[in-house]
Motif scaffolding. Sequence first.
Motif, PDB file in Angstrom:
ATOM      1  N   THR A 367       0.923  -1.131   0.020  1.00 59.87           N
ATOM      2  CA  THR A 367      -0.021  -0.046   0.033  1.00 59.87           C
ATOM      3  C   THR A 367       0.797   1.488   0.006  1.00 59.87           C
ATOM      4  OG1 THR A 367      -1.875  -1.186   1.054  1.00 59.87           O
ATOM      5  CG2 THR A 367      -1.837   1.246   1.203  1.00 59.87           C
ATOM      6  N   GLU A 368       1.835   1.353   0.622  1.00 62.27           N
ATOM      7  CA  GLU A 368       2.801   2.249   0.832  1.00 62.27           C
ATOM      8  C   GLU A 368       3.384   2.683  -0.441  1.00 62.27           C
ATOM      9  OE1 GLU A 368       6.934   3.751   3.347  1.00 62.27           O
ATOM     10  OE2 GLU A 368       5.604   2.222   4.251  1.00 62.27           O
ATOM     11  N   ARG A 369       3.888   1.391  -0.980  1.00 60.87           N
ATOM     12  CA  ARG A 369       4.875   1.462  -2.407  1.00 60.87           C
ATOM     13  C   ARG A 369       3.793   2.022  -3.577  1.00 60.87           C
ATOM     14  NH1 ARG A 369       9.461  -1.297  -2.055  1.00 60.87           N
ATOM     15  NH2 ARG A 369      10.395  -0.990  -0.102  1.00 60.87           N
ATOM     16  N   VAL A 370       2.465   1.396  -3.475  1.00 65.98           N
ATOM     17  CA  VAL A 370       1.495   1.910  -4.556  1.00 65.98           C
ATOM     18  C   VAL A 370       1.202   3.334  -4.495  1.00 65.98           C
ATOM     19  CG1 VAL A 370      -0.834   1.870  -4.979  1.00 65.98           C
ATOM     20  CG2 VAL A 370       0.495  -0.449  -4.820  1.00 65.98           C
ATOM     21  N   ASP A 371       1.431   4.041  -3.099  1.00 64.48           N
ATOM     22  CA  ASP A 371       1.137   5.428  -2.943  1.00 64.48           C
ATOM     23  C   ASP A 371       2.359   6.338  -3.824  1.00 64.48           C
ATOM     24  OD1 ASP A 371       0.062   7.666  -2.036  1.00 64.48           O
ATOM     25  OD2 ASP A 371       1.595   7.906  -0.324  1.00 64.48           O
ATOM     26  N   ASP A 372       3.376   5.616  -3.940  1.00 59.51           N
ATOM     27  CA  ASP A 372       4.659   6.323  -4.715  1.00 59.51           C
ATOM     28  C   ASP A 372       4.248   6.132  -6.335  1.00 59.51           C
ATOM     29  OD1 ASP A 372       5.796   6.730  -2.500  1.00 59.51           O
ATOM     30  OD2 ASP A 372       7.005   4.869  -2.516  1.00 59.51           O
ATOM     31  N   LEU A 373       3.224   5.044  -6.643  1.00 60.83           N
ATOM     32  CA  LEU A 373       3.106   4.810  -8.235  1.00 60.83           C
ATOM     33  C   LEU A 373       1.977   5.698  -8.703  1.00 60.83           C
ATOM     34  CD1 LEU A 373       3.500   0.853  -8.055  1.00 60.83           C
ATOM     35  CD2 LEU A 373       5.086   2.954  -8.886  1.00 60.83           C
ATOM     36  N   ALA A 374       1.156   5.971  -7.548  1.00 60.06           N
ATOM     37  CA  ALA A 374      -0.164   6.463  -7.985  1.00 60.06           C
ATOM     38  C   ALA A 374      -0.499   8.117  -7.387  1.00 60.06           C
ATOM     39  CB  ALA A 374      -1.227   5.661  -7.837  1.00 60.06           C
ATOM     40  N   THR A 375      -1.460   8.919  -7.922  1.00 62.27           N
ATOM     41  CA  THR A 375      -1.705  10.152  -7.019  1.00 62.27           C
ATOM     42  C   THR A 375      -3.036  10.110  -6.727  1.00 62.27           C
ATOM     43  OG1 THR A 375      -2.250  11.483  -9.151  1.00 62.27           O
ATOM     44  CG2 THR A 375       0.088  11.261  -8.373  1.00 62.27           C
ATOM     45  N   PRO A 376      -3.521  10.956  -5.864  1.00 60.59           N
ATOM     46  CA  PRO A 376      -4.741  11.062  -5.509  1.00 60.59           C
ATOM     47  C   PRO A 376      -5.802  11.229  -6.640  1.00 60.59           C
ATOM     48  CG  PRO A 376      -3.720  11.964  -3.847  1.00 60.59           C
ATOM     49  CD  PRO A 376      -2.821  11.749  -4.738  1.00 60.59           C
ATOM     50  N   ALA A 377      -5.193  11.953  -7.791  1.00 62.45           N
ATOM     51  CA  ALA A 377      -6.110  12.353  -8.838  1.00 62.45           C
ATOM     52  C   ALA A 377      -6.278  11.044 -10.035  1.00 62.45           C
ATOM     53  CB  ALA A 377      -5.412  13.507  -9.714  1.00 62.45           C
ATOM     54  N   ASP A 378      -5.469  10.330  -9.611  1.00 59.77           N
ATOM     55  CA  ASP A 378      -5.328   9.018 -10.356  1.00 59.77           C
ATOM     56  C   ASP A 378      -6.783   8.088 -10.256  1.00 59.77           C
ATOM     57  OD1 ASP A 378      -5.195   6.333 -11.763  1.00 59.77           O
ATOM     58  OD2 ASP A 378      -2.885   6.653 -11.414  1.00 59.77           O
ATOM     59  N   ASP A 379      -7.606   7.720 -11.324  1.00 64.43           N
ATOM     60  CA  ASP A 379      -8.748   7.155 -11.103  1.00 64.43           C
ATOM     61  C   ASP A 379      -8.789   5.747 -10.399  1.00 64.43           C
ATOM     62  OD1 ASP A 379      -7.782   5.610 -13.242  1.00 64.43           O
ATOM     63  OD2 ASP A 379      -9.314   6.200 -14.488  1.00 64.43           O
ATOM     64  N   ARG A 380      -7.493   5.291 -10.351  1.00 64.86           N
ATOM     65  CA  ARG A 380      -7.484   3.797  -9.629  1.00 64.86           C
ATOM     66  C   ARG A 380      -7.372   3.989  -8.238  1.00 64.86           C
ATOM     67  NH1 ARG A 380      -1.655   2.173 -12.430  1.00 64.86           N
ATOM     68  NH2 ARG A 380      -1.362   4.489 -12.162  1.00 64.86           N
ATOM     69  N   TRP A 381      -7.402   5.265  -7.881  1.00 65.53           N
ATOM     70  CA  TRP A 381      -7.505   5.473  -6.273  1.00 65.53           C
ATOM     71  C   TRP A 381      -9.098   5.790  -6.126  1.00 65.53           C
ATOM     72  CZ3 TRP A 381      -4.521   5.592  -2.121  1.00 65.53           C
ATOM     73  CH2 TRP A 381      -3.044   5.486  -2.346  1.00 65.53           C
TER      74      TRP A 381
END
Length: 738
Positions: A367-381
């Motif tokens: 979860t922590e590493r995914v935070d580095d791969l995506a941003t809150p604007a990313d629809d994957r969030w």
Amino acid sequence: MPHSTETDEIFALPPRLHAKATDALIGDDRRHFAHVAAALAQTRADAEVRLAAARRAPAGSGQRALERDLDVQRLSARARVLGRFGVDVCIGKMVDVEGRASYIGRFGLADDDEDRLLTDWRAPASEPFFAASALHPMGLALRRRYRWSGGRIVDYWDEVFAADGVDHSAALDDESAFIASLGASRSAKMRDVLATIQTDQDAIIRAGARGARVVDGGPGTGKTVVALHRAAYLLYADPTLAGAGGLLFVGPHRPYVDYVDDVLPGLGEDGALVCAIRDLVPDAGPVGREEDPAVRRAKESAVLVDGIEAAVRLWQRPPGRTLAIDTAWGDVVIGPAEWAEIFEADDGAAHNTVRAQAWERLIDLLTERVDDLATPADDRWSDGWGDASRPRERDFDAYGRDAGQEESVREALESDEAIRAAFDRMWPLLDPDALLRGLLSSADMLRRCASGFGEAGIRALVDAPAAWTDVDGPLRDAARFAVGDPRAHVRAERARREAAAEERVRADVIGDLIAADDGDLRIMSMLRGQDLRRTLARRDAAPDDVLAGPFGHIVVDEAQELTEAQWRMVLRRCPSRSLTIVGDRAQARAGFAESWTERLSRIGVDRVTVSTLGVNYRTPEEVMEVAGPVIRAALPDANVPVSIRRTGVPVRRARRDELSAILDAWEERSPDGTAVVIGDADASPRERVRVLTPELVKGLEFDLVVLVDPESFGPGLTGAVDRYVSMTRATQQLVLLS
């Protein structure tokens, strides 16, 4: 305080003891017992009031809830102890050389003025009552022991420690209260003998809890009495036991537990667990006896216990190299040091427990590493919170991340079948019984994990029927501790998912409340606080196995019978190795060639003190004259204790067809007491007559023992031990039928 006439009936001495009923001898006692009766009534009433108040108190949460529950438990135990006794709580009194009298009780008692009416028998101030002797009076001039029956004193006996040995204010008898009590009829429950504990027994009872204390002695020497009184004493005298897990008392079988389980509460102690050795394995169910000697030897050894632990390790394969984990957001690379940290475990942690912790750590890291791969604007969030045009207060963590979005990512990672499958290959969820069955059915696994048996032993285990037997219990216990309960993991996972779902609903409600709050103080914003949100959460915990331990001290009776695998089962629950070990090497059915120190050292107990009891208080000389040669024929160096009393009733020999007539005659002439028939499974039990096997009479005692065909118990050491043990259960009469 009740009028003295209300306590006159406490002394119900028979007419033959009228000389002991004078006011000069018992007047002080009558007056003191009146004070005791009044104080007991007040103390009981106070305890009930405090208990009721504690139960009405709000449960609260956290530490407050725990303290409230402990207070209720403590007060409930106190109320139960107080309710067990009237003035018969007093076992005796002692008078010092200055003429000061102290009354000894099963528990301590004071009046409203804090004047001490009873001193707890376990308190240091009570020690002279048990330890004083003519050679070492310990400052006493007189000791009085009471004999109670139905709440009344039916006799008392005085011992005088005056210089000339005579005190005309004392009632001296030809026979001590202790000797007199030995011939009393037995009942279905063991009687405590607190008032007549002897000096050598008291020294063992009051010994410290550090290390292992062995109480060795033959039949009738009071080993079990000492063990039970020692348990009560340690719980009183060693406050560290409560914090270390309390005390466990382990007996050999269920009839024994039923016989002794009322003793500890009668000694003023309600805080110990009592169980039979097989009770340590929960849900064991009825099992048959393992009849194959080779299989029995293999499963009773410690080799298979170690083999189970080795088999578990075969299923633990944490990566030792860098791996890339494929996620919906991209690959997450995890190095060897990080894998080691993910699977780090405390010493002794069960396999499934480590698995649950490792899975949480892995998901945390991903979860922590995914935070580095995506941003809150990313629809994957996206977490599907609804209409984006609708304003809503959101809950952010300390780093500014949307907590709801992070939970959605976490759920997605946990639901990823590829990640779960990869993790399962590293550290699969195991079932303890399935692992044990797999080990026992595979010659290859046994060679790899338990090679100490050799090919013959391995083949015997593999060819044995799959059904569980009596020797599998310790192995199943070892597997359960090494593997852990898979159902607990499933329950914990389900509870976590339910809690997460509740948290999402709660977050929605909190968001609506905050959004609707238009007050200047914005009070509803307090609902964001984690402390308050935790008070709203529901926490359901599955009950733990109360016998799983660990315990601060364990008492093991009939310990000479324990196999290496059973010893491992006991020691697993006592990391401190604080033990009281009670037994008799001459009563070991499988033999006991070593010394106690050698045996215990071999199983991992090194701080050992051996105390020996050599006086037989239970078995009459007439019985021991027959039983002694039976065991000495098989074990010439057997520690056969010396009996201190005779009954005048010789051992009787009769025909088997006389059994019913013998029992009829005994019941007619003995309105009280218990009897047992040993060796005849077809005999019919009666209200006061039990039918048991030689194995199930260990630790028990009966007024009448009838042995049917004792020679059929078998040849060799086991048969001799069974005959010896069976004979020495008699407190008054032994009958041998053939």
